[in-house]
Write a protein that holds these residues in place. Structure first.
Motif, mmCIF file in Angstrom:
data_model
loop_
_atom_site.group_PDB
_atom_site.id
_atom_site.type_symbol
_atom_site.label_atom_id
_atom_site.label_comp_id
_atom_site.label_asym_id
_atom_site.label_seq_id
_atom_site.Cartn_x
_atom_site.Cartn_y
_atom_site.Cartn_z
ATOM 1 N N UNK A 17 0.840 -1.201 0.000
ATOM 2 C CA UNK A 17 0.000 0.000 0.000
ATOM 3 C C UNK A 17 0.877 1.254 0.000
ATOM 4 N N UNK A 18 0.398 2.298 -0.700
ATOM 5 C CA UNK A 18 1.113 3.569 -0.703
ATOM 6 C C UNK A 18 1.096 4.190 0.690
ATOM 7 N N UNK A 19 2.229 4.748 1.079
ATOM 8 C CA UNK A 19 2.307 5.443 2.367
ATOM 9 C C UNK A 19 2.547 6.927 2.117
ATOM 10 N N UNK A 20 2.095 7.744 3.059
ATOM 11 C CA UNK A 20 2.137 9.191 2.866
ATOM 12 C C UNK A 20 2.745 9.870 4.077
ATOM 13 N N UNK A 21 3.330 11.029 3.850
ATOM 14 C CA UNK A 21 3.944 11.797 4.930
ATOM 15 C C UNK A 21 4.940 12.792 4.358
ATOM 16 N N UNK A 22 5.770 13.335 5.219
ATOM 17 C CA UNK A 22 6.782 14.297 4.782
ATOM 18 C C UNK A 22 8.003 13.543 4.290
ATOM 19 N N UNK A 23 8.251 13.639 2.977
ATOM 20 C CA UNK A 23 9.405 12.983 2.368
ATOM 21 C C UNK A 23 10.500 14.028 2.183
ATOM 22 N N UNK A 24 11.425 14.072 3.121
ATOM 23 C CA UNK A 24 12.458 15.117 3.111
ATOM 24 C C UNK A 24 13.303 15.074 1.843
ATOM 25 N N UNK A 25 13.590 13.877 1.358
ATOM 26 C CA UNK A 25 14.412 13.756 0.151
ATOM 27 C C UNK A 25 13.698 14.353 -1.047
ATOM 28 N N UNK A 26 12.417 14.018 -1.214
ATOM 29 C CA UNK A 26 11.659 14.554 -2.340
ATOM 30 C C UNK A 26 11.545 16.077 -2.268
ATOM 31 N N UNK A 27 11.269 16.593 -1.084
ATOM 32 C CA UNK A 27 11.117 18.037 -0.940
ATOM 33 C C UNK A 27 12.440 18.761 -1.206
ATOM 34 N N UNK A 28 13.523 18.219 -0.708
ATOM 35 C CA UNK A 28 14.819 18.835 -0.950
ATOM 36 C C UNK A 28 15.210 18.799 -2.417
ATOM 37 N N UNK A 29 14.987 17.651 -3.060
ATOM 38 C CA UNK A 29 15.294 17.543 -4.487
ATOM 39 C C UNK A 29 14.406 18.462 -5.319
ATOM 40 N N UNK A 30 13.162 18.658 -4.876
ATOM 41 C CA UNK A 30 12.265 19.576 -5.574
ATOM 42 C C UNK A 30 12.840 20.998 -5.549
ATOM 43 N N UNK A 31 13.312 21.437 -4.399
ATOM 44 C CA UNK A 31 13.894 22.773 -4.286
ATOM 45 C C UNK A 31 15.186 22.889 -5.092
ATOM 46 N N UNK A 32 15.956 21.800 -5.122
ATOM 47 C CA UNK A 32 17.194 21.809 -5.910
ATOM 48 C C UNK A 32 16.875 21.941 -7.399
#
Length: 420
Positions: free
Chosen positions: A71-86
């Motif tokens: 099942x898909x899990x949800x929450x704060x994905x620090x890696x995704x958010x950081x890579x998004x800003x990069x």
């Protein structure tokens, strides 16, 4: 309260924001529909897989993977958010490049070439000055400033031919793009900056960390552990604010906007239109090149030196970023982050579902298409408001009073005007 909301809605800035939001929502909806239809058509995806794809389209940045049951899990994905800003950092800069030129009535399609020239000069300075002799921090500053200067010079070329020869800047930018691609390929081909340490990376230029040069993290690696984000995003935001102040709060910005509104009228008013056209393209070129510098100086990116066969997509992606932001420098920050988020969503689709990341290109295409018609959307919003106002006015009965009781008396409205 209702009157305040109505007044807020009437503001042009509100309509611009709404038109961009409508473009985004419709684009996401179309993407969700495409994902759902593809999931129903392809048997290996199935209905549950299609539903997972739709959820990732709308909230993929919050996806943390799948649990042991699948099942898909949800929450704060620090890696995704950081890579998004990069990923958003160079997009902000190329978006600003296009937006600033638009303000002066110019279409800067030359951002890819300016980006390449900034890349070349930045890497050559960052790798060419030994960090054993000069502090790495000084080399970083010199590389950033050198890249900006290279982009400014390269961007001024279309500005010069536009200002003095009246040659369309689009044609001039297309030519300078390919000239830049071949110059960069040739310069790196004869250089000793090609990566020969890692055998599998022989077609690439050394990372700047090879010379100990890299953009400082400024504590962002603590907030977004495991990601590529660094202080470059903060520099990009500061430059966006600076461009907003320059365009909207300074005399130079007024002159640039005046030239964009009516070049001949600006000249009649005493504004040096030729100078401002060249200066606008130089600023645009410097901004695009800054995006390349911040990307390359991160220390963890690689540059493929043979560029003559293709131009960097990041340069062209600045166009939809500027369109979605309606050429507002502050809006460019948010639209660039949104476009970077779609990149992350595409990766999540590939990693967590049977879809491929190119579905996000459909979403971006729809958003770009609608952004190009943002003026139509704003006119539609204005038309709806005007129609509603007329209906409300027609529903209010006109109160009439008689000011003279003689047989020839003329009825008057309460405002004192004669009734037809």
């Amino acid at each position: 309260m209702k009157e305040k909301l109505s007044a807020l809605y009437e503001q042009d800035g509100t309509k611009k924001v709404l038109s961009s939001l409508i473009s985004i929502v419709i684009g996401l909806l179309v993407g969700g529909i495409v994902v759902f239809i593809v999931g129903l058509i392809i048997p290996k995806i199935s209905l549950s897989g299609a539903w997972d794809g739709v959820r990732i389209i709308f909230a993929g940045i919050f996806s943390t993977g799948r649990n042991t049951t699948g099942m898909l899990t949800w929450g704060f994905n620090a890696t995704n958010w950081g890579n998004m800003l990069f990923r958003a950092t160079p997009l902000i800069m190329t978006g600003l490049s296009v937006a600033v030129a638009f303000k002066t009535g110019l279409f800067n399609i030359g951002a890819p070439g300016q980006y390449l020239m900034g890349t070349m000069v930045t890497l050559m300075i960052a790798l060419g000055i030994p960090s054993t002799s000069v502090p790495a921090g000084i080399i970083w500053i010199l590389a950033l400033l050198g890249g900006m200067l290279a982009g400014a010079i390269w961007g001024s070329i279309p500005g010069l031919v536009k200002a003095f020869l009246n040659i369309n800047e689009v044609l001039a930018c297309i030519m300078t793009n390919w000239i830049a691609a071949n110059i960069v390929t040739w310069m790196f081909d004869i250089s000793n900056f090609k990566n020969v340490v890692e055998n599998t990376k022989s077609g690439y230029i050394y990372k700047t960390t090879f010379n100990g040069v890299a953009t400082p993290k400024l504590g962002l690696d603590k907030i977004f552990p495991g990601s590529q984000v660094n202080g470059g995003i903060l520099i990009a935001i500061v430059l966006a604010v600076a461009m907003y102040i320059l365009i909207n709060k300074t005399t130079l910005g007024y002159e640039l906007r005046a030239c964009g509104a009516n070049r001949h009228g600006a000249r009649y008013a005493g504004i040096r239109d030729k100078r401002n056209i060249v200066l606008s393209m130089a600023i645009a070129g410097a901004l695009a090149a800054t995006g390349a510098s911040l990307y390359c100086l991160s220390g963890n990116t690689e540059f493929f030196w043979s560029t003559y066969q293709s131009l960097p997509a990041i340069g062209f992606n600045g166009i939809p970023v500027a369109l979605l932001a309606l050429n507002n420098p502050i809006g460019v920050v948010f639209s660039a982050i949104f476009m970077a988020m779609l990149d992350i969503v595409g990766m999540q689709l590939t990693n967590l579902t049977a879809y491929n990341e190119y579905i996000t290109d459909v979403i971006i295409a729809v958003i770009v298409y609608l952004s190009a018609f943002s003026l139509v959307i704003r006119l539609w919003l204005t038309g709806r408001k005007n129609k509603k106002s007329k209906e409300n006015t027609a529903a209010i009965p006109t109160q009439v009073k008689i000011t003279d009781q003689s047989p020839d008396a003329v009825p008057e409205t309460e405002e004192g005007g004669e009734e037809a």
